[in-house]
Design an enzyme around this catalytic site. Structure first.
Site, PDB file in Angstrom:
ATOM      1  N   THR A  34      33.646   8.551  64.639  1.00  0.00           N
ATOM      2  CA  THR A  34      32.857  10.014  64.868  1.00  0.00           C
ATOM      3  C   THR A  34      32.361  10.915  63.843  1.00  0.00           C
ATOM      4  O   THR A  34      31.821  11.515  63.516  1.00  0.00           O
ATOM      5  CB  THR A  34      33.538  10.825  65.765  1.00  0.00           C
ATOM      6  N   ASP A  35      33.217  10.464  62.624  1.00  0.00           N
ATOM      7  CA  ASP A  35      33.310  11.540  61.467  1.00  0.00           C
ATOM      8  C   ASP A  35      31.965  11.425  60.812  1.00  0.00           C
ATOM      9  O   ASP A  35      31.444  12.338  60.330  1.00  0.00           O
ATOM     10  CB  ASP A  35      34.350  11.094  60.399  1.00  0.00           C
ATOM     11  N   SER A  51      35.203   5.768  59.458  1.00  0.00           N
ATOM     12  CA  SER A  51      33.969   6.132  58.994  1.00  0.00           C
ATOM     13  C   SER A  51      33.871   6.982  57.963  1.00  0.00           C
ATOM     14  O   SER A  51      32.971   7.235  57.479  1.00  0.00           O
ATOM     15  CB  SER A  51      33.065   6.458  60.260  1.00  0.00           C
ATOM     16  N   THR A  58      37.754   5.212  65.381  1.00  0.00           N
ATOM     17  CA  THR A  58      38.824   5.398  66.596  1.00  0.00           C
ATOM     18  C   THR A  58      38.811   4.482  67.591  1.00  0.00           C
ATOM     19  O   THR A  58      39.669   4.162  68.196  1.00  0.00           O
ATOM     20  CB  THR A  58      38.727   6.952  66.609  1.00  0.00           C
TER      21      THR A  58
HETATM   22  C1  SIN Z   1      36.348   7.788  61.939  1.00  0.00           C
HETATM   23  O1  SIN Z   1      35.391   8.457  62.067  1.00  0.00           O
HETATM   24  O2  SIN Z   1      36.427   6.350  61.753  1.00  0.00           O
HETATM   25  C2  SIN Z   1      37.881   8.268  62.472  1.00  0.00           C
HETATM   26  C3  SIN Z   1      37.437   9.172  63.393  1.00  0.00           C
HETATM   27  C4  SIN Z   1      37.078   9.096  64.751  1.00  0.00           C
HETATM   28  O3  SIN Z   1      36.489   7.847  65.005  1.00  0.00           O
HETATM   29  O4  SIN Z   1      37.035  10.010  65.577  1.00  0.00           O
END
Ligand code: SIN
Length: 322
Positions: A104-105, A71, A25
């Site tokens: 974050t995922d 991710s 993100t």
């Molecule tokens: C991801 O994990 O690539 C999408 C969600 C995020 O980064 O918060």
């Protein structure tokens, strides 16, 4: 996947930080600046993220795009490419630290993997964002600045995670909320430090990296030959036939997220015992969000107690990489 053509051409200046882009993100784009949900992750090149950091003087920074993904789609091949690029840069005397922009995922899994396979005491700092790069009020640029600050702190060492002004260890960090800006937490263990207006306030200092005994193998062995380790969970109405299906399909290891203090549904336990007899390696952890299993609760070996099921999967995979 890593594209050699995108490697930064310049030689690093003394005391450079290399910023490796993985997507997420933090590199996301939405059609409208007000949209913080309907965006596509992994769109903005890492070099562009750096150029958006404002006009304050920055330390010498180099960037390299290793991947450009959401991710949730992280693969072992991405992990191996990332670990190889970290190793490449960290071996250079001019490079004092590495920062990684990541979604974050699955960030907690990548952080744990890197901590297990990187043989360095130089800081490697992962950061991320909950709002895309096109949002009116983005969190990415501040997180990225904070990550650079942390990576160059004299007390920083090994793999660390920075988001929302908070520094976490790979063992304890976990994504705990799908939307909030402070989605990452170290739970009851608490953060290692806080970044306060460009300065660090440490609550406890990071331990030097102690790589896994099979770290070198993970960097070189083709990922198709990595052991197959899956995560299963004990829950009401659990059907033990899933374990038989995993075993028939050739799984080599299972991490079992037990209820509470690592208890398992009776039906699942007997299927797992049969799997163990067939040679499948088992590790037990708890499906509770926080707190380790206390004592020995079943015949199954506990995973390292501070790890959640997804990090325990990484550890078991490395254990089996003989
Ligand atoms: C991801 O994990 O690539 C999408 C969600 C995020 O980064 O918060």
């Amino acid at each position: 996947m890593f594209d050699a053509k995108k490697v930064a051409a310049e030689a690093p200046a003394p005391r450079s930080t290399v910023v490796l882009g993985m997507g997420g993100t933090i590199a996301g784009r939405a059609a409208a600046a007000s949209d913080t949900v309907g965006y596509v992750a992994g769109q903005v090149p890492v070099a562009e993220l750096l150029s958006g950091l404002g006009s304050d003087p920055l330390p010498p920074l180099l960037s390299e795009q290793v991947a450009q993904i959401d991710s949730k789609d992280m693969s072992h091949a991405h992990w191996q490419a990332l670990a190889q690029r970290c190793t490449h840069w960290l071996a250079q005397d001019e490079v004092c630290s590495v920062v990684i922009t990541h979604g974050t995922d699955t960030l907690e899994e990548t952080a744990w993997f890197l901590q297990q396979v990187l043989q360095t005491h130089k800081p490697v700092v992962l950061t991320c964002a909950m709002r895309p790069a096109t949002a009116v009020l983005q969190d990415g640029p501040q997180n990225l600045l904070d990550a650079v600050t942390v990576s160059r702190d004299p007390q920083a060492r090994g793999v660390l995670v920075v988001a929302a002004g908070t520094v976490h260890s790979p063992a304890h960090v976990q994504k705990e909320h799908p939307y909030r800006l402070d989605a990452l937490s170290s739970g009851p263990s608490g953060p290692l430090a806080w970044v306060e207006s460009g300065r660090l306030r440490w609550s406890s200092l990071p331990n030097p990296n102690q790589p896994h005994a099979h770290a070198a193998t993970a960097l070189t062995r083709p990922v198709e030959q990595w052991p197959w380790v899956a995560v299963v969970s004990s829950h009401a109405g659990v059907d033990p036939r899933q374990i038989d299906a995993w075993v028939s399909a050739g799984v080599q290891g299972l991490v079992v997220a037990g209820t509470g203090n690592g208890t398992l549904h009776t039906a699942l336990l007997s299927a797992l015992q049969t799997a163990a007899q067939a040679g499948v390696a088992l590790r037990l952890c708890t499906r509770c969000a926080h707190g380790p299993i206390v004592g020995e609760t079943t015949a199954i070996t506990c995973a390292p107690r501070e790890l959640n099921a997804f990090k325990a999967r990484v550890s078991l995979m490395l254990d089996l990489m003989v």
